[in-house]
Each structure stands twice: as structure tokens, then as C-alpha cells.
Design a protein around this motif. Structure first.
Motif, PDB file in Angstrom:
ATOM      1  N   LEU A  93      35.326  40.004  41.413  1.00 26.66           N
ATOM      2  CA  LEU A  93      34.730  38.811  40.807  1.00 26.66           C
ATOM      3  C   LEU A  93      35.806  37.817  40.375  1.00 26.66           C
ATOM      4  CD1 LEU A  93      32.390  37.172  39.674  1.00 26.66           C
ATOM      5  CD2 LEU A  93      32.499  38.578  37.598  1.00 26.66           C
ATOM      6  N   SER A  94      36.844  38.303  39.741  1.00 23.81           N
ATOM      7  CA  SER A  94      37.926  37.410  39.295  1.00 23.81           C
ATOM      8  C   SER A  94      38.598  36.724  40.484  1.00 23.81           C
ATOM      9  CB  SER A  94      38.964  38.203  38.502  1.00 23.81           C
ATOM     10  OG  SER A  94      38.392  38.791  37.356  1.00 23.81           O
ATOM     11  N   ARG A  95      38.774  37.453  41.560  1.00 26.41           N
ATOM     12  CA  ARG A  95      39.421  36.878  42.738  1.00 26.41           C
ATOM     13  C   ARG A  95      38.503  35.863  43.423  1.00 26.41           C
ATOM     14  NH1 ARG A  95      43.982  38.781  44.444  1.00 26.41           N
ATOM     15  NH2 ARG A  95      43.596  38.408  46.658  1.00 26.41           N
ATOM     16  N   ILE A  96      37.200  36.087  43.397  1.00 22.60           N
ATOM     17  CA  ILE A  96      36.269  35.106  43.960  1.00 22.60           C
ATOM     18  C   ILE A  96      36.278  33.826  43.131  1.00 22.60           C
ATOM     19  CG2 ILE A  96      33.809  34.590  44.276  1.00 22.60           C
ATOM     20  CD1 ILE A  96      33.419  37.414  45.255  1.00 22.60           C
ATOM     21  N   VAL A  97      36.307  33.966  41.804  1.00 26.70           N
ATOM     22  CA  VAL A  97      36.314  32.799  40.918  1.00 26.70           C
ATOM     23  C   VAL A  97      37.569  31.964  41.141  1.00 26.70           C
ATOM     24  CG1 VAL A  97      36.458  32.067  38.517  1.00 26.70           C
ATOM     25  CG2 VAL A  97      34.818  33.827  39.179  1.00 26.70           C
ATOM     26  N   PHE A  98      38.732  32.606  41.177  1.00 23.93           N
ATOM     27  CA  PHE A  98      39.970  31.866  41.417  1.00 23.93           C
ATOM     28  C   PHE A  98      40.073  31.416  42.877  1.00 23.93           C
ATOM     29  CE2 PHE A  98      41.276  33.459  37.324  1.00 23.93           C
ATOM     30  CZ  PHE A  98      42.178  32.512  36.873  1.00 23.93           C
ATOM     31  N   GLY A  99      39.472  32.170  43.778  1.00 23.91           N
ATOM     32  CA  GLY A  99      39.445  31.753  45.178  1.00 23.91           C
ATOM     33  C   GLY A  99      38.644  30.482  45.378  1.00 23.91           C
ATOM     34  N   ALA A 100      37.607  30.291  44.557  1.00 24.48           N
ATOM     35  CA  ALA A 100      36.835  29.049  44.625  1.00 24.48           C
ATOM     36  C   ALA A 100      37.722  27.853  44.309  1.00 24.48           C
ATOM     37  CB  ALA A 100      35.663  29.115  43.645  1.00 24.48           C
ATOM     38  N   ARG A 101      38.585  27.997  43.318  1.00 22.06           N
ATOM     39  CA  ARG A 101      39.497  26.895  42.954  1.00 22.06           C
ATOM     40  C   ARG A 101      40.415  26.552  44.118  1.00 22.06           C
ATOM     41  NH1 ARG A 101      43.325  27.037  37.646  1.00 22.06           N
ATOM     42  NH2 ARG A 101      41.377  26.334  36.717  1.00 22.06           N
ATOM     43  N   ASN A 102      41.050  27.556  44.712  1.00 20.29           N
ATOM     44  CA  ASN A 102      42.001  27.306  45.802  1.00 20.29           C
ATOM     45  C   ASN A 102      41.313  26.751  47.047  1.00 20.29           C
ATOM     46  OD1 ASN A 102      44.106  28.301  44.203  1.00 20.29           O
ATOM     47  ND2 ASN A 102      43.766  30.407  44.908  1.00 20.29           N
ATOM     48  N   THR A 103      40.177  27.351  47.413  1.00 21.58           N
ATOM     49  CA  THR A 103      39.485  26.934  48.638  1.00 21.58           C
ATOM     50  C   THR A 103      38.931  25.522  48.508  1.00 21.58           C
ATOM     51  OG1 THR A 103      38.893  29.242  49.106  1.00 21.58           O
ATOM     52  CG2 THR A 103      37.653  27.527  50.250  1.00 21.58           C
ATOM     53  N   LEU A 104      38.255  25.234  47.388  1.00 25.02           N
ATOM     54  CA  LEU A 104      37.670  23.911  47.198  1.00 25.02           C
ATOM     55  C   LEU A 104      38.739  22.832  47.088  1.00 25.02           C
ATOM     56  CD1 LEU A 104      34.705  24.531  44.716  1.00 25.02           C
ATOM     57  CD2 LEU A 104      34.597  24.082  47.156  1.00 25.02           C
ATOM     58  N   LEU A 105      39.835  23.142  46.413  1.00 22.19           N
ATOM     59  CA  LEU A 105      40.904  22.144  46.255  1.00 22.19           C
ATOM     60  C   LEU A 105      41.448  21.708  47.604  1.00 22.19           C
ATOM     61  CD1 LEU A 105      42.902  20.517  44.550  1.00 22.19           C
ATOM     62  CD2 LEU A 105      44.370  22.555  44.460  1.00 22.19           C
ATOM     63  N   LEU A 106      41.766  22.669  48.460  1.00 29.72           N
ATOM     64  CA  LEU A 106      42.319  22.327  49.767  1.00 29.72           C
ATOM     65  C   LEU A 106      41.286  21.623  50.642  1.00 29.72           C
ATOM     66  CD1 LEU A 106      44.548  25.383  50.685  1.00 29.72           C
ATOM     67  CD2 LEU A 106      45.165  23.248  49.570  1.00 29.72           C
ATOM     68  N   ALA A 107      40.015  22.051  50.563  1.00 24.75           N
ATOM     69  CA  ALA A 107      38.971  21.391  51.350  1.00 24.75           C
ATOM     70  C   ALA A 107      38.787  19.943  50.896  1.00 24.75           C
ATOM     71  CB  ALA A 107      37.653  22.153  51.226  1.00 24.75           C
ATOM     72  N   LEU A 108      38.836  19.699  49.585  1.00 32.68           N
ATOM     73  CA  LEU A 108      38.692  18.329  49.072  1.00 32.68           C
ATOM     74  C   LEU A 108      39.887  17.465  49.467  1.00 32.68           C
ATOM     75  CD1 LEU A 108      37.258  19.028  45.496  1.00 32.68           C
ATOM     76  CD2 LEU A 108      36.069  17.931  47.398  1.00 32.68           C
ATOM     77  N   ILE A 109      41.089  18.029  49.418  1.00 31.63           N
ATOM     78  CA  ILE A 109      42.272  17.277  49.850  1.00 31.63           C
ATOM     79  C   ILE A 109      42.158  16.907  51.322  1.00 31.63           C
ATOM     80  CG2 ILE A 109      44.752  17.453  50.284  1.00 31.63           C
ATOM     81  CD1 ILE A 109      44.981  19.159  47.772  1.00 31.63           C
TER      82      ILE A 109
END
Length: 305
Positions: A93-109
Motif C-alpha cells: 500500500l505504501s509503495r502504491i501511494v508513493f508510486g502514484a506521486r512518481n507516475t502522475l508527476l512524470l505523466a503530467l510533465i
């Protein structure tokens, strides 16, 4: 003289009030149309929730996503670890939560860069026409001819493997899509009466391009951005799955899928839950894009002049 100037000032004030009324009325129609689209509202609410989770990841995540053996390795979902643990005893769960930050950030960039590049290229091609249109769009056709993931992989091999090169590679992949949408809008706009009036009044082509053509393509740009965000998340996850994007030990949904493929029978939650997260976000972005398309339909809203 004072009596003659008062009506002029009053007329200017009335014009400004009328303009404000038109803009507010247009915004109200857009919001009203979006509010009637239940799928669009669900998609928007889901995206807002995911963004909130990504921003508040340090507060929401119950464990450090990089810390190993916070629980037994390959432990199933429990009260201590709601989504179980992976092969290193890390909380899924913790890795999914932090993975959301990394994945969304790069997709938005990636989508942000491609939207800017595609808007400039498409607007210039459609408005100027001639050899400029041919040169720019033939270049976009070359990029568009390659499969998205293959082109991104080739660019990663050329520029090096890291998360920001991955974002740039995905941006290049989506630039032709934005360029085609904006070019189509520019082709229809350049023969409009208000464009001809701007030319007659002495406006330069660059001024008309940035003052009238590009602003009138904002609706199409917003819809395309939302749709491409879903595709960017998929491609970014694919690059992470192949080890070409976010590098371990940083968590990302695609990397978590790759990690769990060897444990699908023994511990299916390692790959299942990141896959569900990707599916939810992509589905929400697509549904929200449909709602925006309906709300920003030019037949229902007036164009900006």
C-alpha cells in the motif's frame, strides 16, 4: 463637453459589463453541461482523489515505501498491511501511494511539454499554411508513424535511462496528436470573419496567432490533454515495467508490476493492486475527457473573440 463625455464612459462600462456577462454565462453553461455528465463527475472526483493521495503520500502511507522487512516477506493482506507485502517485506500500500506521486508527476510533465510543443507547431502549420505547414506536419507524420512505446524506447536508448528522459520521450510521442488537433482548429479559424477583421486592422500574423488562433483552440487542447494523460500513464508504466523509467528503489506502478510477475501464483497482490491502480486512473481520465468533450462542445458554447 462634460455632458458629451459621460455617455461615452457609460457605454464603455456597459460594454465591459456585457462582456463579463457573456463570459460568466459561457462558464455557467460549461459547468452545467459537465454537472449533467455523471461519468465526467465521477472521473473528475477520482482524479482529484488520486492527486490528493499523491500529494499527501508522506501522511497517508502507513510505512516507508523503501524500508525492507517492515513485515514478513510475501505476506497477504492483513490489518497490519492492508494490501500485503512484497518479496522484500515492503508494504505494498505504501509503495502504491508513493508510486502514484512518481507516475502522475512524470505523466503530467510529459503531457505538459507535448501540449505546448504541439500547440505551437499545429497553430503555426494551420495558420501560415504553405511550405511551413508541409514541413511541420510531415515531420509530425514521421514521429506519428512509429508505435508509441517503441519510439519511447528508442529515445531512451539514445538519451539515457532516467525518469526525466522518460518524460521527455513520452512528450515527443504525444506532440503530433496535439499538433493535428490544433492545426485542424487553426485551418477553420483562419477564414473566420474576426480573423479577417484583425488582419484588416493591421494585426501582424504573429499577433493574430497568439491572440486569436491559439486561445480559440483551448477547448480542444483541454480535452486532448485529459485523454493523453491516460495514455501517458500507460506508456510511462510500460517504460517502468521494462526498467527504462523510474529506477529502483523508487516505487512506481509499472516497476511493481514487473516485480510481482514472478510471484503471481504465490503472492498475486504484488502485481494485482498496482494494476488496479493504473486501470482506475486511466479509466477516470478517459471518462472525464468524455465529459469535458461534451461540456466544451463548440455547438454549446460560444467561441472566444
Amino acid at each position: 463637453m462634460a455632458q458629451q463625455t459621460q455617455p461615452v464612459e457609460s457605454a464603455d462600462t456597459d460594454d465591459e459589463s456585457a462582456l463579463g456577462g457573456v463570459l460568466s454565462g459561457r462558464h455557467r453553461r460549461i459547468l452545467s453541461s459537465l454537472a449533467r455528465h455523471r461519468g465526467g463527475l465521477v472521473g473528475a472526483a477520482t482524479l482529484v482523489a488520486v492527486v490528493f493521495v499523491a500529494v499527501a503520500a508522506p501522511v497517508i502511507a502507513p510505512y516507508d515505501p523503501l524500508e525492507q522487512f517492515v513485515g514478513p516477506a510475501l505476506a497477504g493482506p492483513s490489518t497490519a498491511h492492508l494490501l500485503g507485502t512484497d518479496m522484500y517485506g515492503r508494504d505494498v500500500l505504501s509503495r502504491i501511494v508513493f508510486g502514484a506521486r512518481n507516475t502522475l508527476l512524470l505523466a503530467l510533465i510529459a503531457v505538459g511539454i507535448s501540449s505546448v510543443l504541439g500547440t505551437i507547431i499545429g497553430a503555426a502549420a494551420g495558420f501560415y499554411g504553405g511550405w511551413i505547414d508541409e514541413a511541420l506536419m510531415r515531420g509530425m507524420d514521421v514521429v506519428f508513424a512509429f508505435p508509441s512505446l517503441i519510439l519511447a524506447i528508442v529515445m531512451m536508448a539514445t538519451f539515457g535511462i532516467n525518469m526525466y528522459n522518460a518524460a521527455f520521450a513520452v512528450a515527443v510521442v504525444f506532440t503530433p496528436q496535439f499538433a493535428r488537433v490544433i492545426r485542424s482548429n487553426a485551418l477553420s479559424l483562419r477564414e473566420e470573419e474576426f480573423i479577417k477583421a484583425a488582419r484588416t486592422s493591421g494585426g501582424t500574423r504573429r499577433y493574430i496567432l497568439f491572440k486569436h488562433v491559439i486561445p480559440n483552440g483551448i477547448s480542444e487542447l483541454i480535452v486532448q490533454t485529459t485523454i493523453n494523460l491516460a495514455s501517458a500513464i500507460l506508456i510511462m508504466s510500460g517504460l517502468n515495467f521494462l526498467g527504462l523509467g523510474i529506477q529502483p528503489p523508487k516505487p512506481s506502478w509499472g516497476y511493481m508490476l514487473a516485480n510481482g510477475r514472478s510471484y503471481l501464483l504465490q503472492a498475486p497482490w504484488i502485481s494485482t493492486f498496482p494494476g488496479v491502480a493504473i486501470m482506475i486512473v486511466v479509466l477516470a481520465a478517459n471518462i472525464f475527457g468524455d465529459g469535458l468533450r461534451d461540456a466544451l462542445d463548440p455547438r454549446n458554447t460560444e467561441r472566444v473573440r
